[in-house]
Design a protein around this motif. Structure first.
Motif, PDB file in Angstrom:
ATOM      1  N   LEU A 156      -0.148   2.214   6.565  1.00  0.00           N
ATOM      2  CA  LEU A 156       0.057   2.234   8.090  1.00  0.00           C
ATOM      3  C   LEU A 156      -0.759   1.563   8.866  1.00  0.00           C
ATOM      4  CD1 LEU A 156       0.771   6.034   7.815  1.00  0.00           C
ATOM      5  CD2 LEU A 156       2.296   4.338   7.756  1.00  0.00           C
ATOM      6  N   VAL A 157      -2.264   1.618   8.484  1.00  0.00           N
ATOM      7  CA  VAL A 157      -3.279   1.325   9.569  1.00  0.00           C
ATOM      8  C   VAL A 157      -2.705  -0.476   9.274  1.00  0.00           C
ATOM      9  CG1 VAL A 157      -5.871   0.059   9.731  1.00  0.00           C
ATOM     10  CG2 VAL A 157      -4.360   2.634   9.094  1.00  0.00           C
ATOM     11  N   TYR A 158      -2.250  -0.768   8.240  1.00  0.00           N
ATOM     12  CA  TYR A 158      -2.296  -2.624   8.405  1.00  0.00           C
ATOM     13  C   TYR A 158      -1.045  -3.333   9.320  1.00  0.00           C
ATOM     14  CZ  TYR A 158      -6.101  -2.994   4.766  1.00  0.00           C
ATOM     15  OH  TYR A 158      -7.198  -3.783   3.923  1.00  0.00           O
ATOM     16  N   LEU A 159      -0.295  -2.521   8.765  1.00  0.00           N
ATOM     17  CA  LEU A 159       1.323  -2.322   9.114  1.00  0.00           C
ATOM     18  C   LEU A 159       1.153  -2.284  11.240  1.00  0.00           C
ATOM     19  CD1 LEU A 159       3.454  -0.445   6.451  1.00  0.00           C
ATOM     20  CD2 LEU A 159       2.850  -2.925   7.917  1.00  0.00           C
ATOM     21  N   THR A 160       0.301  -1.022  11.471  1.00  0.00           N
ATOM     22  CA  THR A 160       0.107  -1.280  12.436  1.00  0.00           C
ATOM     23  C   THR A 160      -0.330  -2.079  13.327  1.00  0.00           C
ATOM     24  OG1 THR A 160       0.123   1.423  12.714  1.00  0.00           O
ATOM     25  CG2 THR A 160      -0.874   0.143  14.275  1.00  0.00           C
ATOM     26  N   GLY A 161      -2.043  -2.561  13.150  1.00  0.00           N
ATOM     27  CA  GLY A 161      -2.442  -3.809  13.276  1.00  0.00           C
ATOM     28  C   GLY A 161      -1.771  -4.865  13.929  1.00  0.00           C
ATOM     29  N   SER A 162      -0.698  -4.979  11.740  1.00  0.00           N
ATOM     30  CA  SER A 162      -0.905  -6.525  12.263  1.00  0.00           C
ATOM     31  C   SER A 162       0.675  -6.527  12.966  1.00  0.00           C
ATOM     32  CB  SER A 162      -0.622  -6.746  10.591  1.00  0.00           C
ATOM     33  OG  SER A 162      -1.445  -6.662  10.200  1.00  0.00           O
ATOM     34  N   THR A 163       1.430  -5.736  13.180  1.00  0.00           N
ATOM     35  CA  THR A 163       2.506  -5.453  13.913  1.00  0.00           C
ATOM     36  C   THR A 163       1.757  -5.826  15.257  1.00  0.00           C
ATOM     37  OG1 THR A 163       3.956  -4.278  12.178  1.00  0.00           O
ATOM     38  CG2 THR A 163       4.684  -4.804  15.014  1.00  0.00           C
ATOM     39  N   ILE A 202      -3.773   8.964  -0.856  1.00  0.00           N
ATOM     40  CA  ILE A 202      -2.956   9.171  -0.101  1.00  0.00           C
ATOM     41  C   ILE A 202      -3.523   8.602   1.657  1.00  0.00           C
ATOM     42  CG2 ILE A 202      -3.551  11.298   1.913  1.00  0.00           C
ATOM     43  CD1 ILE A 202      -2.798  13.528   0.591  1.00  0.00           C
ATOM     44  N   GLY A 203      -4.858   8.189   0.953  1.00  0.00           N
ATOM     45  CA  GLY A 203      -6.074   7.592   1.495  1.00  0.00           C
ATOM     46  C   GLY A 203      -5.136   5.813   1.766  1.00  0.00           C
ATOM     47  N   ILE A 204      -4.571   5.321   0.229  1.00  0.00           N
ATOM     48  CA  ILE A 204      -4.062   4.271   0.196  1.00  0.00           C
ATOM     49  C   ILE A 204      -3.117   3.994   1.048  1.00  0.00           C
ATOM     50  CG2 ILE A 204      -3.043   2.172  -1.515  1.00  0.00           C
ATOM     51  CD1 ILE A 204      -5.243   2.797  -1.542  1.00  0.00           C
ATOM     52  N   CYS A 214       0.799  -1.352   0.307  1.00  0.00           N
ATOM     53  CA  CYS A 214       0.043   0.181   0.501  1.00  0.00           C
ATOM     54  C   CYS A 214       0.622   1.130   0.330  1.00  0.00           C
ATOM     55  CB  CYS A 214      -1.200  -0.136   1.380  1.00  0.00           C
ATOM     56  SG  CYS A 214      -2.338  -1.407   1.098  1.00  0.00           S
ATOM     57  N   LEU A 215       1.835   1.074   0.786  1.00  0.00           N
ATOM     58  CA  LEU A 215       2.782   2.741   1.736  1.00  0.00           C
ATOM     59  C   LEU A 215       3.677   2.314  -0.284  1.00  0.00           C
ATOM     60  CD1 LEU A 215       4.399   1.544   4.306  1.00  0.00           C
ATOM     61  CD2 LEU A 215       2.905   3.478   3.623  1.00  0.00           C
ATOM     62  N   LEU A 216       3.703   1.238  -0.916  1.00  0.00           N
ATOM     63  CA  LEU A 216       3.801   1.671  -2.575  1.00  0.00           C
ATOM     64  C   LEU A 216       3.491   1.742  -3.626  1.00  0.00           C
ATOM     65  CD1 LEU A 216       6.858  -2.290  -2.772  1.00  0.00           C
ATOM     66  CD2 LEU A 216       7.708   0.898  -2.330  1.00  0.00           C
ATOM     67  N   ALA A 272      -9.805   1.171  13.731  1.00  0.00           N
ATOM     68  CA  ALA A 272      -8.837   1.952  12.224  1.00  0.00           C
ATOM     69  C   ALA A 272      -8.633   1.032  11.264  1.00  0.00           C
ATOM     70  CB  ALA A 272      -7.208   2.266  12.812  1.00  0.00           C
ATOM     71  N   TYR A 273      -9.468  -0.117  10.996  1.00  0.00           N
ATOM     72  CA  TYR A 273      -9.299  -0.710   9.866  1.00  0.00           C
ATOM     73  C   TYR A 273     -11.125  -0.700   8.847  1.00  0.00           C
ATOM     74  CZ  TYR A 273      -5.825  -3.956  11.230  1.00  0.00           C
ATOM     75  OH  TYR A 273      -5.109  -4.498  11.375  1.00  0.00           O
ATOM     76  N   LEU A 274     -11.620   0.771   9.630  1.00  0.00           N
ATOM     77  CA  LEU A 274     -12.759   1.300   8.664  1.00  0.00           C
ATOM     78  C   LEU A 274     -11.369   2.054   7.657  1.00  0.00           C
ATOM     79  CD1 LEU A 274     -15.588   2.001   8.321  1.00  0.00           C
ATOM     80  CD2 LEU A 274     -15.634   3.624   9.893  1.00  0.00           C
ATOM     81  N   LEU A 275     -11.021   3.148   7.937  1.00  0.00           N
ATOM     82  CA  LEU A 275      -9.993   3.526   7.452  1.00  0.00           C
ATOM     83  C   LEU A 275      -9.614   2.637   6.155  1.00  0.00           C
ATOM     84  CD1 LEU A 275      -7.995   5.969   9.534  1.00  0.00           C
ATOM     85  CD2 LEU A 275      -9.549   6.698   8.617  1.00  0.00           C
ATOM     86  N   PRO A 276      -9.135   1.336   6.104  1.00  0.00           N
ATOM     87  CA  PRO A 276      -8.888   1.049   4.902  1.00  0.00           C
ATOM     88  C   PRO A 276      -9.972   0.726   3.934  1.00  0.00           C
ATOM     89  CG  PRO A 276      -7.303   0.359   6.763  1.00  0.00           C
ATOM     90  CD  PRO A 276      -8.044   1.582   7.268  1.00  0.00           C
ATOM     91  N   LEU A 277     -10.830   0.149   4.232  1.00  0.00           N
ATOM     92  CA  LEU A 277     -12.484  -0.041   4.081  1.00  0.00           C
ATOM     93  C   LEU A 277     -12.558   0.898   3.190  1.00  0.00           C
ATOM     94  CD1 LEU A 277     -14.258  -2.339   3.331  1.00  0.00           C
ATOM     95  CD2 LEU A 277     -15.404  -1.304   5.485  1.00  0.00           C
TER      96      LEU A 277
END
Length: 220
Positions: free
Chosen positions: A170-177, A163-165, A144-146, A192-197
């Motif tokens: 960041l949400v995926y990296l934070t939550g999964s870590t 910007i949204g992606i 997503c960052l790339l 926070a996973y509502l933001l990626p959705l």
């Protein structure tokens, strides 16, 4: 804005793949499998799955379809963004394919949960699937960052979508870590996973609708 470097049909197909990913991913976790699983009780989970075995199997099938669509989308996005930076687009492709492979392989844990007779062991397989899913999302977070960088610098995708992606990554990296480093805190990241959705749905809709309005590919 610049013209999309892919055909209108390819852009539409990418949007369709994204729609399948969102529908199958959310459907399998939230509607099909999620209500059957109680991670605090192996017995309750075993009874629920035993009573709704076909529903559980359909959730696995939905995730298989999602993984296939995700691999196809990875290729289409590579074709779309390679003109921006071939190296970054290839890197994004690899990280997204790694995510697809990990999530697909992790489905074997759900199948194993159906095959074993011990409730505690079945719940262990289901928990292992959750860890495998989050491992895949770490690679997806990097993707997503790339992809966000490519979108923002492309000149043919609205910067706000990029910007949204990026925020999604960041949400995926934070939550999964947190799943691995601090499991007790993982649930706090769930809202926070509502933001990626929202961000990924917006990108999906743009691929399906907006490229055709004066800034899409020259050919269909």
């Amino acid at each position: 804005m610049k013209t999309l470097p892919v055909t209108l049909a390819q852009a539409r197909f990418a949007g369709l793949c994204y729609l399948i990913i969102i529908f199958c991913g959310v459907g399998s976790e939230v509607s099909l499998r999620g209500p059957l699983i109680d991670l605090s009780s192996a017995e309750v989970t075993a009874r629920a799955i035993g009573a709704e075995t076909m529903r559980f199997r359909l959730s696995i099938l939905a995730d298989v379809i999602m993984a296939v669509a995700d691999a196809a989308l990875a290729i289409l996005l590579f074709l779309m963004f390679r003109s921006v930076s071939a190296g970054l687009a290839l890197s994004a492709l690899v990280f997204r394919l790694l995510q697809s492979g990990l999530i697909a392989a992790g489905l074997l844990n759900l199948q194993a949960a159906l095959l074993v007779t011990d409730a505690d062991l079945a719940l262990s397989f289901i928990t292992l699937h959750a860890y495998g899913y989050d491992l895949g999302l770490i690679f997806f977070g990097v993707n997503c960052l790339l992809t966000a960088h490519l979108m923002i610098n492309s000149g043919f995708v609205p910067r706000l979508l990029g910007i949204g992606i990026g925020v999604s990554g960041l949400v995926y990296l934070t939550g999964s870590t947190l799943r691995f480093a601090a499991p007790d805190l993982h649930s706090f990241a769930a809202p926070a996973y509502l933001l990626p959705l929202i961000a990924e749905t917006a990108f999906c809709l743009w691929l399906l609708i907006l490229p055709g309005y004066g800034r899409g590919p020259a050919t269909a």
